[in-house]
Design an enzyme around this catalytic site. Structure first.
Site, short mmCIF file in Angstrom:
data_model
loop_
_atom_site.label_atom_id
_atom_site.label_comp_id
_atom_site.label_asym_id
_atom_site.label_seq_id
_atom_site.Cartn_x
_atom_site.Cartn_y
_atom_site.Cartn_z
N HIS A 280 8.69 8.32 14.51
CA HIS A 280 7.64 7.42 14.01
C HIS A 280 6.38 8.22 13.64
O HIS A 280 5.31 8.04 14.22
CB HIS A 280 7.30 6.35 15.07
CG HIS A 280 6.67 5.13 14.47
ND1 HIS A 280 6.95 3.87 14.89
CD2 HIS A 280 5.77 4.99 13.47
CE1 HIS A 280 6.25 2.99 14.19
NE2 HIS A 280 5.52 3.65 13.32
N LEU A 281 6.58 9.09 12.67
CA LEU A 281 5.49 10.01 12.30
C LEU A 281 4.83 9.67 10.97
O LEU A 281 4.00 10.42 10.49
CB LEU A 281 6.05 11.44 12.19
CG LEU A 281 6.50 12.09 13.49
CD1 LEU A 281 7.03 13.49 13.21
CD2 LEU A 281 5.36 12.17 14.48
N GLY A 282 5.25 8.54 10.39
CA GLY A 282 4.78 8.20 9.04
C GLY A 282 3.28 8.29 8.87
O GLY A 282 2.79 8.68 7.81
N LYS B 284 0.83 -1.21 0.00
CA LYS B 284 0.00 0.00 0.00
C LYS B 284 0.86 1.26 0.00
O LYS B 284 0.68 2.15 -0.82
CB LYS B 284 -0.92 0.00 1.24
CG LYS B 284 -1.99 -1.08 1.19
CD LYS B 284 -2.94 -0.97 2.35
CE LYS B 284 -2.31 -1.31 3.69
NZ LYS B 284 -1.88 -2.72 3.82
N VAL B 285 1.82 1.31 0.93
CA VAL B 285 2.64 2.52 1.03
C VAL B 285 3.65 2.58 -0.11
O VAL B 285 3.77 3.58 -0.81
CB VAL B 285 3.35 2.58 2.40
CG1 VAL B 285 4.20 3.84 2.49
CG2 VAL B 285 2.35 2.54 3.54
N GLU C 112 12.18 1.85 20.21
CA GLU C 112 11.48 3.15 20.17
C GLU C 112 10.87 3.46 21.53
O GLU C 112 10.24 2.58 22.12
CB GLU C 112 10.39 3.13 19.11
CG GLU C 112 10.96 3.15 17.70
CD GLU C 112 9.89 3.16 16.61
OE1 GLU C 112 8.69 3.26 16.96
OE2 GLU C 112 10.24 3.06 15.45
N ALA D 114 9.51 2.05 7.45
CA ALA D 114 8.81 0.77 7.64
C ALA D 114 8.95 0.31 9.08
O ALA D 114 8.12 0.67 9.94
CB ALA D 114 9.35 -0.26 6.67
N ARG D 115 9.99 -0.41 9.38
CA ARG D 115 10.26 -0.84 10.74
C ARG D 115 11.77 -0.81 10.96
O ARG D 115 12.54 -1.17 10.05
CB ARG D 115 9.73 -2.25 11.00
CG ARG D 115 8.21 -2.34 11.14
CD ARG D 115 7.75 -1.63 12.43
NE ARG D 115 6.31 -1.67 12.61
CZ ARG D 115 5.47 -0.67 12.30
NH1 ARG D 115 5.94 0.44 11.76
NH2 ARG D 115 4.20 -0.77 12.54
N1 LIG Z 1 6.36 4.87 9.88
C1 LIG Z 1 5.06 4.77 9.96
O1 LIG Z 1 4.41 5.49 10.71
C2 LIG Z 1 4.39 3.73 9.11
C3 LIG Z 1 3.13 4.01 8.56
C4 LIG Z 1 2.51 3.02 7.78
C5 LIG Z 1 3.17 1.81 7.54
N2 LIG Z 1 4.37 1.59 8.12
C6 LIG Z 1 5.10 0.34 7.88
O2 LIG Z 1 5.47 0.30 6.49
C7 LIG Z 1 5.50 -1.03 6.03
C8 LIG Z 1 4.67 -1.13 4.76
O3 LIG Z 1 3.32 -0.84 5.04
P1 LIG Z 1 2.18 -1.17 3.97
O4 LIG Z 1 0.92 -0.63 4.54
O5 LIG Z 1 2.59 -0.73 2.63
O6 LIG Z 1 2.16 -2.76 4.05
P2 LIG Z 1 1.71 -3.77 2.92
O7 LIG Z 1 1.45 -5.06 3.59
O8 LIG Z 1 0.63 -3.19 2.08
O9 LIG Z 1 3.00 -3.91 2.01
C9 LIG Z 1 4.13 -4.63 2.37
C10 LIG Z 1 4.74 -5.17 1.11
O10 LIG Z 1 5.98 -5.75 1.44
C11 LIG Z 1 6.12 -6.87 0.62
N3 LIG Z 1 7.11 -7.79 1.16
C12 LIG Z 1 6.97 -8.71 2.14
N4 LIG Z 1 8.13 -9.36 2.32
C13 LIG Z 1 9.01 -8.85 1.43
C14 LIG Z 1 10.37 -9.11 1.12
N5 LIG Z 1 11.05 -10.04 1.77
N6 LIG Z 1 10.96 -8.38 0.16
C15 LIG Z 1 10.29 -7.42 -0.50
N7 LIG Z 1 8.99 -7.14 -0.27
C16 LIG Z 1 8.38 -7.85 0.69
C17 LIG Z 1 4.75 -7.47 0.55
O11 LIG Z 1 4.58 -8.31 -0.56
C18 LIG Z 1 3.88 -6.24 0.45
O12 LIG Z 1 3.59 -5.93 -0.89
C19 LIG Z 1 5.00 -1.88 7.19
O13 LIG Z 1 6.12 -2.36 7.91
C20 LIG Z 1 4.26 -0.91 8.06
O14 LIG Z 1 4.19 -1.33 9.37
C21 LIG Z 1 4.98 2.52 8.89
O1 LIG Z 2 2.22 0.40 11.35
C1 LIG Z 2 1.69 1.50 11.27
O2 LIG Z 2 0.49 1.67 10.99
C2 LIG Z 2 2.55 2.69 11.42
O3 LIG Z 2 3.78 2.33 11.92
C3 LIG Z 2 1.91 3.81 12.21
O4 LIG Z 2 1.86 3.53 13.56
P1 LIG Z 2 1.13 4.61 14.55
O5 LIG Z 2 -0.35 4.44 14.32
O6 LIG Z 2 1.56 4.17 15.90
O7 LIG Z 2 1.60 5.94 14.16
#
Ligand SMILES: NC(=O)c1ccc[n+]([C@@H]2O[C@H](COP(=O)([O-])OP(=O)(O)OC[C@H]3O[C@@H](n4cnc5c(N)ncnc54)[C@H](O)[C@@H]3O)[C@@H](O)[C@H]2O)c1
Ligand SMILES: O=C(O)[C@H](O)COP(=O)(O)O
Length: 817
Positions: free
Chosen positions: A553-555, A424-425, A534, A504-505
């Site tokens: 962690h403001l994504g 998604k992201v 964190e 991501a993480r």
């Molecule tokens: N920083 C933030 O505040 C914040 C906000 C939103 C999401 N996130 C993190 O960002 C990441 C992505 O979120 P998302 O909503 O797009 O998730 P998502 O599940 O939609 O996408 C993850 C993608 O990673 C792929 N993937 C899995 N294993 C893989 C590998 N070994 N190599 C390459 N690709 C691989 C999957 O096929 C999938 O398409 C997650 O870890 C989520 O927790 C962080």
């Molecule tokens: O996995 C998530 O959805 C993001 O890391 C965002 O986390 P938060 O809702 O704690 O900001």
């Protein structure tokens, strides 16, 4: 659990703060949007006065209303005057105390206590501070009116004074005060109710007045003032002497605005007119007066500007020595204020890296080490007093250098971005990066290539992704496969000067390895929103690193995203509670929304067939083997039947138990009850337009209440299809029928002969049971037929008996759907 990320401020360098600013810009934009539409409560100061005037403190407001009414009645209507009232009250008090003392002596009881009033020192200091701020404010207004030679202000004040004196001749002053109190207790609450409407009218009136006033030419020096107020110079380090033609009033505003232009919203002039903004502009003038506004005050309070860069968010101010409470209160309106006194140099240096401003008196040495330790975050040092010998001015100036060349960036156009994780992201990042003119490649072993192609992104191997990218952006989950995916070995294979973004993480990167890669220059810069631990520890080397931009962690922390997830999760929870299918359940089959939409009528069909089949079983026969057949022209890989299976189980088990079956527990409950569900796929020729042509549910090893429901092999068999979006029963046992699966169904087996539909329909009609559907399926003309009748209401036992009594009917059954 509380979200404490607010406490973690990235230990910023200038650049870090600038890069963070996208989030903060959004924040400040929304702040300014909301500030243009202040709530009445906020505009009245948001404190106890506002509570009182808006009747949120009902008791207080009622006391004020009753006591003012009482006073007014006493002194205005009943003819008392203040002197006699006070004397009479005192007389009464004296008489009571005298009688009390006398009777206490006679009765040998303790004398009345003599009250001893105590005022806490802090309260007295605060009151004196408040008073001082208000008096200074009044003096400043007085100086505006008189010394500043502002004829418009003078005219306004003269007019108001004249109006008051004129009203005074018409009405008694006490009545005037009383009316004022009544208005104060009623107008704000009415305005709160109709704020939008009133503001709208005010705005149009003010626009009209402004358009008229614009046509009146202003004297030249006033135009200048106006310009300076509106367009202050952007990058001045110390307040410069304003041009001679500008009055002292203007000079004051000049400095005032200069400070404010960094962090605080624009002056109220820029916001649309509303009563609340008018109120709040009045209040902010008061609160801002803590800054060195007046020329004579410039001697008493010193501000040393360290940098001139702008930032976002609420600033943090360290007050390192005791400051009057009123000053602290004023600071708190704009900033997080940390009052930490008697700090050692070491403690001060530690704290300063988290602060935007420092206020000291003479007891704190603000030397080079302090500026050094601030790592560029410190913007202002305020010296509450005259002498500034305890502040190293040379260091302040040096550290305040506008070091632009240190922060030269790189262009994105034409650069290669590797997006790791195309979910998604990741896919959205890729789409946007394409828009910025980047060449985007992605690595995701599970992403469909056509989805990537559709947005002009190339799906590549991990190796190609990391070795060709100028920028790498991580968007994958933290799993065993992705843990420390970027490590010493992978960094070594990257282009020198690569830039990494991780939202991501934290665990996806080996943080120690990243530090080494940054130090060696393999990684030129990193932007990190997530960390293995964190919040990161205070001295986290990555956070402190020159080339790292850190955010806490403001994504997902935009107003819109937060509102979006709040609504999404609320709907999902409510839906789940109402038994709806959850597309986002993590411990249930994950069905993407578009698939869910397509499968929805088949989901209903599957449940209804399960319900029908189980009701056809003779009581006492245990159901232990159920076979579900899905006939479809689609390839088996294109049809996920877990959801349908769960719904068949729901239909089979819910009518005969009190268990609530959902996607999560269906298989478990079936197993627990000893029901073995087997599934079969029948691949049909033809167009795969519909996901499924028909579903058959068979129950083996049971007897049936309706023998005609048995197939040739002796199983109960029902079959259904979705016809024009409506789930329908199309086969019972060997008989073809056609009845939509809504309401309830009566199945009758009869000898095929004319007039049967009319007779059964007549019996149901006599009892006012609405027939929604009727169909007859026969083996051959004149032989047996099964009639399926859809009914909206449940017929009574008598009616069903009348149907059973028809001689041609051999068996019948009523089934609830
Ligand atoms: N920083 C933030 O505040 C914040 C906000 C939103 C999401 N996130 C993190 O960002 C990441 C992505 O979120 P998302 O909503 O797009 O998730 P998502 O599940 O939609 O996408 C993850 C993608 O990673 C792929 N993937 C899995 N294993 C893989 C590998 N070994 N190599 C390459 N690709 C691989 C999957 O096929 C999938 O398409 C997650 O870890 C989520 O927790 C962080
Ligand atoms: O996995 C998530 O959805 C993001 O890391 C965002 O986390 P938060 O809702 O704690 O900001």
């Amino acid at each position: 659990m509380e979200d404490d990320r607010g406490d973690f401020e990235p230990q910023g360098r200038e650049q870090a703060r600038l890069i963070q600013s996208s989030a903060f810009v959004e924040q400040s934009r929304s702040d300014s949007a909301s500030s243009s539409r202040l709530s009445v409560h906020q505009s009245l100061g948001g404190g106890s006065v506002a509570d009182l005037l808006l009747w949120r403190n009902r008791t207080g407001a009622a006391i004020l209303l009753f006591s003012s009414t009482g006073f007014w009645f006493l002194f205005e209507r009943a003819g008392y005057n203040l002197l006699s009232f006070v004397s009479n009250v005192l007389l009464l008090l004296v008489a009571i105390l005298f009688l009390w003392a006398k009777s206490a002596t006679v009765l040998n009881r303790p004398l009345p206590p003599v009250p001893n009033m105590e005022i806490p020192e802090e309260f007295a200091i605060k009151a004196a501070d408040d008073l001082r701020v208000w008096i200074n404010h009044v003096l400043s207004i007085a100086s505006d009116i008189t010394i500043a030679r502002n004829p418009i202000r003078l005219l306004q004040v003269s007019f108001v004074l004249w109006a008051i004196s004129y009203v005074g001749t018409l009405i008694n002053s006490l009545t005037l005060v009383y009316i004022g109190i009544l208005l104060s207790l009623s107008v704000p609450i009415v305005y709160e109710k109709y704020q939008d409407h009133i503001d709208e009218k005010l705005n149009s009136t003010s626009t009209l007045i402004r358009s008229i006033s614009r046509k009146i030419p202003l004297p030249i020096d006033k135009e200048k003032k106006y310009q300076i107020w509106r367009n202050p110079p952007q990058h001045i380090k110390t307040p410069q002497t304003p041009p001679k033609a500008i009055s002292s009033l203007c000079c004051r505003r000049y400095i005032h605005l200069y400070l404010h232009s960094r962090r605080f919203p624009p002056p109220p002039m820029a916001t649309p007119l509303s009563l609340s903004s008018v109120f709040s502009s009045r209040l902010s003038t008061t609160t801002h007066s803590v800054f060195p506004i007046r020329r004579r005050e410039l001697n008493r309070r010193r501000i040393i500007l360290v940098t001139s860069s702008a930032g976002g968010g609420k600033p943090t101010i360290l007050v390192a020595e005791k400051l009057g409470q009123a000053g602290i209160d004023l600071l708190r309106k704009f900033a997080n204020v940390d009052c930490s006194y008697d700090l050692s140099l070491e403690e001060l240096c530690t704290k300063i890296s988290l602060c935007d401003a420092l206020i000291v008196r003479s007891g704190t040495k603000v030397g080079r080490d302090v500026f050094e330790s601030s790592r560029g975050r410190l913007k202002v040092v305020g010296r509450a007093g005259v002498g500034i010998d305890n502040v190293d001015l040379a260091a302040a100036t040096e550290y305040g250098k506008w070091t632009r060349n240190k922060y030269v960036g790189v262009s994105l156009v034409g650069k290669t971005l590797a997006v790791l994780g195309f979910g998604k992201v990741g896919s959205e990042v890729a789409r946007r990066a394409r828009g910025l003119g980047m060449h985007v490649i992605t690595h995701d072993p599970y992403a469909p290539a056509d989805r990537a192609r559709a947005i002009g992104v190339e799906l590549v191997s991990f190796e190609v992704a990391i070795s060709t990218a100028d920028f790498i952006s991580l968007h994958l989950p933290l799993t065993a496969a992705t843990s420390k995916m970027l490590n010493d070995e992978t960094f070594a294979r990257m282009k020198k000067g690569v830039r990494i973004v991780n939202v991501a993480r934290g665990g996806v990167i080996d943080e120690e390895a990243l530090l080494r890669a940054l130090d060696s220059g393999v990684v030129a810069q990193a932007a990190l929103d997530v960390f293995t631990v964190e919040p990161p520890v205070q001295d986290n080397k990555l956070v402190l690193h020159e080339s790292v931009t850190a955010t806490p962690h403001l994504g997902a922390s935009t107003m819109e995203a937060q509102e979006g997830v709040a609504i999404e999760i609320a709907e999902a929870v409510v839906g789940a509670l109402q038994g709806e299918l959850a597309a986002t359940a993590v411990n249930a089959p994950m069905v993407p929304p578009q698939v869910l939409k397509e499968l929805k009528p088949y989901v209903v069909l599957a449940e209804k067939l399960g319900r029908l089949a189980v009701q056809l079983v003779t009581g006492g026969s245990g159901v232990d083997a159920v076979k579900v057949t899905y006939a479809s022209s689609r390839s088996p890989d294109d049809l996920d039947t877990r959801l349908l299976r769960a719904m068949v189980i729901k239909g089979l088990i819910e009518p005969i138990s009190s268990v609530f079956i959902n996607l999560v527990n269906s298989d478990y409950i079936a197993k627990q009850r000893g029901v073995k569900i087997s599934e079969e796929r029948m691949v049909l020729d033809g167009s795969p337009e519909n996901p499924i042509e028909y579903i058959t549910v068979r129950i083996a090893n049971v007897e049936s209440r309706f023998a005609s429901a048995l197939s040739a092999s002796g199983e109960i068999k029902v079959e259904g299809r979705v016809k024009q979006g409506v789930p329908s029963l199309t086969k019972v046992g060997l008989f073809e029928v056609d009845v939509s699966l809504e309401g309830s169904v009566i199945l009758c087996r009869q000898v095929d002969q004319p007039g049967m539909i009319g007779r059964v329909g007549g019996i149901l009609g006599d009892e006012n049971v609405n027939v929604s559907f009727m169909s007859v399926g026969r083996i051959a003309p004149g032989k047996q037929a099964v009639m399926a009748i859809g009914v909206d209401e449940q017929p009574s036992k008598e009616t069903l008996k009348k149907i059973g009594d028809i001689s041609a009917i051999e068996e019948f059954v009523f089934l609830k759907l």
